[in-house]
Design a protein around this motif. Sequence first.
Motif, PDB file in Angstrom:
ATOM      1  N   TYR A   1      15.673  29.891 -57.917  1.00 19.46           N
ATOM      2  CA  TYR A   1      14.310  30.355 -57.475  1.00 19.46           C
ATOM      3  C   TYR A   1      14.112  29.585 -56.556  1.00 19.46           C
ATOM      4  CZ  TYR A   1      14.642  32.844 -61.928  1.00 19.46           C
ATOM      5  OH  TYR A   1      14.749  33.653 -62.682  1.00 19.46           O
ATOM      6  N   THR A   2      14.361  28.139 -56.305  1.00 21.03           N
ATOM      7  CA  THR A   2      13.918  27.261 -55.089  1.00 21.03           C
ATOM      8  C   THR A   2      14.365  28.063 -53.777  1.00 21.03           C
ATOM      9  OG1 THR A   2      14.297  25.466 -56.489  1.00 21.03           O
ATOM     10  CG2 THR A   2      13.843  24.942 -54.021  1.00 21.03           C
ATOM     11  N   ILE A   3      15.711  28.557 -53.737  1.00 22.42           N
ATOM     12  CA  ILE A   3      16.068  29.084 -52.291  1.00 22.42           C
ATOM     13  C   ILE A   3      15.459  30.289 -52.140  1.00 22.42           C
ATOM     14  CG2 ILE A   3      18.110  30.224 -51.385  1.00 22.42           C
ATOM     15  CD1 ILE A   3      19.805  28.100 -52.534  1.00 22.42           C
ATOM     16  N   ARG A   4      14.864  31.108 -52.944  1.00 16.81           N
ATOM     17  CA  ARG A   4      14.206  32.431 -52.856  1.00 16.81           C
ATOM     18  C   ARG A   4      12.725  32.011 -52.903  1.00 16.81           C
ATOM     19  NH1 ARG A   4      16.851  36.361 -57.477  1.00 16.81           N
ATOM     20  NH2 ARG A   4      19.124  36.486 -56.415  1.00 16.81           N
ATOM     21  N   SER A   5      12.433  30.698 -52.695  1.00 19.16           N
ATOM     22  CA  SER A   5      11.073  30.422 -52.725  1.00 19.16           C
ATOM     23  C   SER A   5      10.094  30.622 -53.765  1.00 19.16           C
ATOM     24  CB  SER A   5      10.436  30.850 -51.269  1.00 19.16           C
ATOM     25  OG  SER A   5      10.985  30.327 -50.258  1.00 19.16           O
ATOM     26  N   THR A   6      10.691  30.935 -55.116  1.00 13.59           N
ATOM     27  CA  THR A   6       9.887  31.303 -56.060  1.00 13.59           C
ATOM     28  C   THR A   6       9.181  30.059 -56.555  1.00 13.59           C
ATOM     29  OG1 THR A   6      11.363  33.233 -56.658  1.00 13.59           O
ATOM     30  CG2 THR A   6       9.982  32.365 -58.476  1.00 13.59           C
ATOM     31  N   LEU A   7       9.718  29.025 -56.624  1.00  9.76           N
ATOM     32  CA  LEU A   7       9.508  27.600 -57.153  1.00  9.76           C
ATOM     33  C   LEU A   7       8.973  26.994 -55.831  1.00  9.76           C
ATOM     34  CD1 LEU A   7      12.034  26.487 -59.654  1.00  9.76           C
ATOM     35  CD2 LEU A   7       9.576  27.134 -60.246  1.00  9.76           C
TER      36      LEU A   7
ATOM     37  N   LEU B   1      17.362  24.515 -47.605  1.00 11.42           N
ATOM     38  CA  LEU B   1      15.955  24.649 -48.086  1.00 11.42           C
ATOM     39  C   LEU B   1      15.528  24.356 -46.523  1.00 11.42           C
ATOM     40  CD1 LEU B   1      15.789  22.692 -51.253  1.00 11.42           C
ATOM     41  CD2 LEU B   1      15.788  25.311 -50.984  1.00 11.42           C
ATOM     42  N   PRO B   2      14.118  24.847 -46.497  1.00 15.27           N
ATOM     43  CA  PRO B   2      13.327  24.868 -45.099  1.00 15.27           C
ATOM     44  C   PRO B   2      12.520  23.434 -44.934  1.00 15.27           C
ATOM     45  CG  PRO B   2      12.240  26.241 -46.601  1.00 15.27           C
ATOM     46  CD  PRO B   2      13.610  25.823 -47.461  1.00 15.27           C
ATOM     47  N   SER B   3      12.218  22.746 -46.037  1.00 17.91           N
ATOM     48  CA  SER B   3      11.280  21.522 -45.829  1.00 17.91           C
ATOM     49  C   SER B   3      12.027  20.167 -46.357  1.00 17.91           C
ATOM     50  CB  SER B   3       9.772  21.952 -46.346  1.00 17.91           C
ATOM     51  OG  SER B   3       9.969  22.046 -47.876  1.00 17.91           O
ATOM     52  N   THR B   4      11.518  19.313 -45.771  1.00 18.44           N
ATOM     53  CA  THR B   4      12.015  17.937 -46.287  1.00 18.44           C
ATOM     54  C   THR B   4      11.602  17.615 -47.693  1.00 18.44           C
ATOM     55  OG1 THR B   4      12.118  17.316 -43.969  1.00 18.44           O
ATOM     56  CG2 THR B   4      12.334  15.635 -45.584  1.00 18.44           C
ATOM     57  N   LEU B   5      10.333  18.020 -47.983  1.00 24.26           N
ATOM     58  CA  LEU B   5       9.416  17.544 -49.366  1.00 24.26           C
ATOM     59  C   LEU B   5      10.422  18.451 -50.442  1.00 24.26           C
ATOM     60  CD1 LEU B   5       7.826  16.103 -50.726  1.00 24.26           C
ATOM     61  CD2 LEU B   5       5.807  17.770 -50.407  1.00 24.26           C
ATOM     62  N   LEU B   6      10.670  19.690 -50.201  1.00 22.49           N
ATOM     63  CA  LEU B   6      11.401  20.438 -50.897  1.00 22.49           C
ATOM     64  C   LEU B   6      12.852  20.096 -51.175  1.00 22.49           C
ATOM     65  CD1 LEU B   6      10.913  23.162 -52.640  1.00 22.49           C
ATOM     66  CD2 LEU B   6      11.953  24.529 -50.865  1.00 22.49           C
ATOM     67  N   VAL B   7      13.575  19.309 -50.005  1.00 22.31           N
ATOM     68  CA  VAL B   7      14.950  18.844 -50.287  1.00 22.31           C
ATOM     69  C   VAL B   7      14.549  17.815 -51.035  1.00 22.31           C
ATOM     70  CG1 VAL B   7      16.792  17.689 -48.936  1.00 22.31           C
ATOM     71  CG2 VAL B   7      15.637  19.799 -48.052  1.00 22.31           C
ATOM     72  N   PHE B   8      13.912  16.895 -50.774  1.00 24.34           N
ATOM     73  CA  PHE B   8      13.530  15.767 -51.965  1.00 24.34           C
ATOM     74  C   PHE B   8      13.488  16.045 -53.290  1.00 24.34           C
ATOM     75  CE2 PHE B   8      10.345  12.864 -53.865  1.00 24.34           C
ATOM     76  CZ  PHE B   8      11.016  11.741 -53.908  1.00 24.34           C
ATOM     77  N   ALA B   9      12.589  16.955 -53.396  1.00 31.74           N
ATOM     78  CA  ALA B   9      12.344  17.481 -54.997  1.00 31.74           C
ATOM     79  C   ALA B   9      13.705  18.004 -55.399  1.00 31.74           C
ATOM     80  CB  ALA B   9      11.170  18.553 -54.976  1.00 31.74           C
TER      81      ALA B   9
END
Length: 397
Positions: A78-84, A202-210
């Motif tokens: 869901y994160t890769i699909r940008s659902t979360l 993942l596209p963003s650094t904050l998303l990678v951190f999460a």
Amino acid sequence: MDSSVTESTPPTKPKWKKVVYGGMQPGFDDNHSDESFLEEMVTNANVVKRDLLKAMQDSVSISQYLCIVALTGLVWTYTIRSTLTENSLLLLDVTLLGLGFLILLLTQEMLSFNLLLHYLLNVSFFTSGLYLLAPIYRTLTRSISSDSILALTVSLLLLHLFFHDYFGSTVRTIGALNSPTLTSSISLNASIVASVFIASRLPSTLLVFAIMHFSLQVFLFAPLVVKVVEQEKDKMEVFIKSATRREAMLEKKCGNQQGLIRAAHANLKKSERKVEDLRAANVGLAASLEEARFELFIVQSRVTALSHYLLSLKRRENLESMMQYREQKGPMMNALCKFEREAQRNQYHLFLQQGLLKVDDPEMKRTLDCYYEESSTEESDVASTSSDKSYEEVDSE
């Protein structure tokens, strides 16, 4: 003669022996075996008998971790699909981290400030390190295709599940002496590399951190929490078993006490029945005593009446004897009285003639003459009448 005896005795057959090497034994075939061949054979010597309840608990722990890994894969998808979004992932990370440390703090036997400070320092180092390494993770596998990353991730997750320690934890708790095994370390490293591969897509650094924070919480921190909970569960099971044993002992003691109470009640009822029987016996004895007293009173009254009757008979006998005595002795007594009176009268006249008695008063002299002349007759009549009166009085009594 001795030679004939020895010739008549048949030769003894040798006993077969179980030997591995040694060739054929005389009198037996090469493939001969008797009943003692399988006597020392041991079957299922190393078989361990499994407990059904223990096997079910182990299967539950394995299926539980498989479900956790499956949920982690869904979060990655869901994160890769940008659902979360980033905020939802960060909120999920904070919630899981807070619940995990709350469980650790609640399961500690001695909670102190140093322990809390130790946990806070570890969390801060863990979070700051991930935040600093997030940009590196985002661009680490840029030159590798997504299909290769997906295949490597699935392979690493299978490796992680194969080498994972389902009944322990790679992270040691405070005061633990056992160090993690090689297989558990391989499983942890495989899960972390798979998480890095997913985070690099993942596209963003904050998303990678999460996502890295969530993955490390699941693969590194969750087994520790589960192990602590299982230890507390074992302690609770031991406590519950001891409590049930104590309850059973108390119930047994209560049953024994109830039995004693029932026995005491039964003895009390028996004693009450005995007391009632004794009271009834006492009432019967009292009634019989009263009857005996009444009979004794009747007997005493009869004895008294009989004694009075005997006394009256005795008195009558005495009176009859007195009457007989009087009838026999009466004339003699009258004669004696008359004799005495006559003697007194003669003596009186003699004293008058001799002058020994002088009566100057004529009236007195006439009275004495009349007395001595008539007293004899009067005394006899008075004595007879007085005796008749006394006899009548005694007879009336």
